[in-house]
Scaffold this active site. Structure first.
Site, mmCIF file in Angstrom:
data_model
loop_
_atom_site.group_PDB
_atom_site.id
_atom_site.type_symbol
_atom_site.label_atom_id
_atom_site.label_comp_id
_atom_site.label_asym_id
_atom_site.label_seq_id
_atom_site.Cartn_x
_atom_site.Cartn_y
_atom_site.Cartn_z
ATOM 1 N N ARG A 89 -2.696 9.381 14.050
ATOM 2 C CA ARG A 89 -2.445 8.065 13.460
ATOM 3 C C ARG A 89 -2.685 6.998 14.523
ATOM 4 O O ARG A 89 -2.553 7.263 15.714
ATOM 5 C CB ARG A 89 -1.012 7.975 12.937
ATOM 6 C CG ARG A 89 -0.725 8.866 11.760
ATOM 7 C CD ARG A 89 0.777 8.819 11.420
ATOM 8 N NE ARG A 89 1.099 9.527 10.204
ATOM 9 C CZ ARG A 89 1.393 10.828 10.123
ATOM 10 N NH1 ARG A 89 1.385 11.574 11.212
ATOM 11 N NH2 ARG A 89 1.697 11.384 8.976
ATOM 12 N N TYR A 107 -8.062 5.352 6.294
ATOM 13 C CA TYR A 107 -7.535 6.716 6.218
ATOM 14 C C TYR A 107 -8.690 7.662 5.912
ATOM 15 O O TYR A 107 -9.367 7.483 4.903
ATOM 16 C CB TYR A 107 -6.441 6.817 5.152
ATOM 17 C CG TYR A 107 -5.226 6.017 5.555
ATOM 18 C CD1 TYR A 107 -4.182 6.628 6.239
ATOM 19 C CD2 TYR A 107 -5.140 4.655 5.308
ATOM 20 C CE1 TYR A 107 -3.077 5.901 6.653
ATOM 21 C CE2 TYR A 107 -4.048 3.913 5.724
ATOM 22 C CZ TYR A 107 -3.018 4.545 6.394
ATOM 23 O OH TYR A 107 -1.933 3.826 6.814
ATOM 24 N N ARG A 115 -1.731 7.459 2.261
ATOM 25 C CA ARG A 115 -1.675 6.143 1.604
ATOM 26 C C ARG A 115 -2.751 6.054 0.517
ATOM 27 O O ARG A 115 -3.732 5.343 0.659
ATOM 28 C CB ARG A 115 -1.884 5.028 2.631
ATOM 29 C CG ARG A 115 -0.756 4.794 3.617
ATOM 30 C CD ARG A 115 0.554 4.373 2.979
ATOM 31 N NE ARG A 115 0.475 3.195 2.145
ATOM 32 C CZ ARG A 115 0.710 1.951 2.560
ATOM 33 N NH1 ARG A 115 1.062 1.720 3.814
ATOM 34 N NH2 ARG A 115 0.630 0.940 1.722
#
Length: 120
Positions: A89, A107, A115
């Protein structure tokens, strides 16, 4: 204005080349989607799950022209039971004139499930 820009990706293998290439792929997408320049970056924080140990994803930034002096740090993600494995991340803080709703979070790979409301 200072804004936070999120991103995440996954690797299939805990191998240096893949960690760097997936991190670089994610960062290029964040930079392009948000029209970022190195001079606009306040800092970059990477986290990794405990199964990503072969290298620092922050090394990927050093492959981007002009990003030599951007402050960057890596940390371990909290090992929450049932959370996504082999995940990298990132939180990029940057100066921008964009509204919060205009920021493009990125993402990739298995991390899209983190998400689904944010299409990248």
């Amino acid at each position: 204005m200072i804004r936070g820009i999120r991103g995440a990706t996954t690797v299939e293998n805990n191998e240096q080349d893949e960690i760097i290439s997936r991190s670089l792929e994610m960062m290029h997408a964040i930079i392009k989607a948000n029209q970022l320049e190195a001079e606009d970056i306040v800092s970059v924080y990477f986290t990794v799950t405990e199964d990503v140990t072969d290298t620092f994803p922050a090394k990927s930034l050093r492959q981007i022209d002009g990003w030599t002096y951007v402050p960057v740090m890596c940390m371990k993600e909290i090992p929450v039971p049932g959370s996504l494995k082999k995940c990298i991340r990132v939180m990029v803080t940057a100066r921008t004139d964009k509204k919060q709703s205009e920021i493009q979070h990125v993402y990739h790979h298995q991390a899209v499930q983190l998400r689904p409301d944010l299409k990248s």
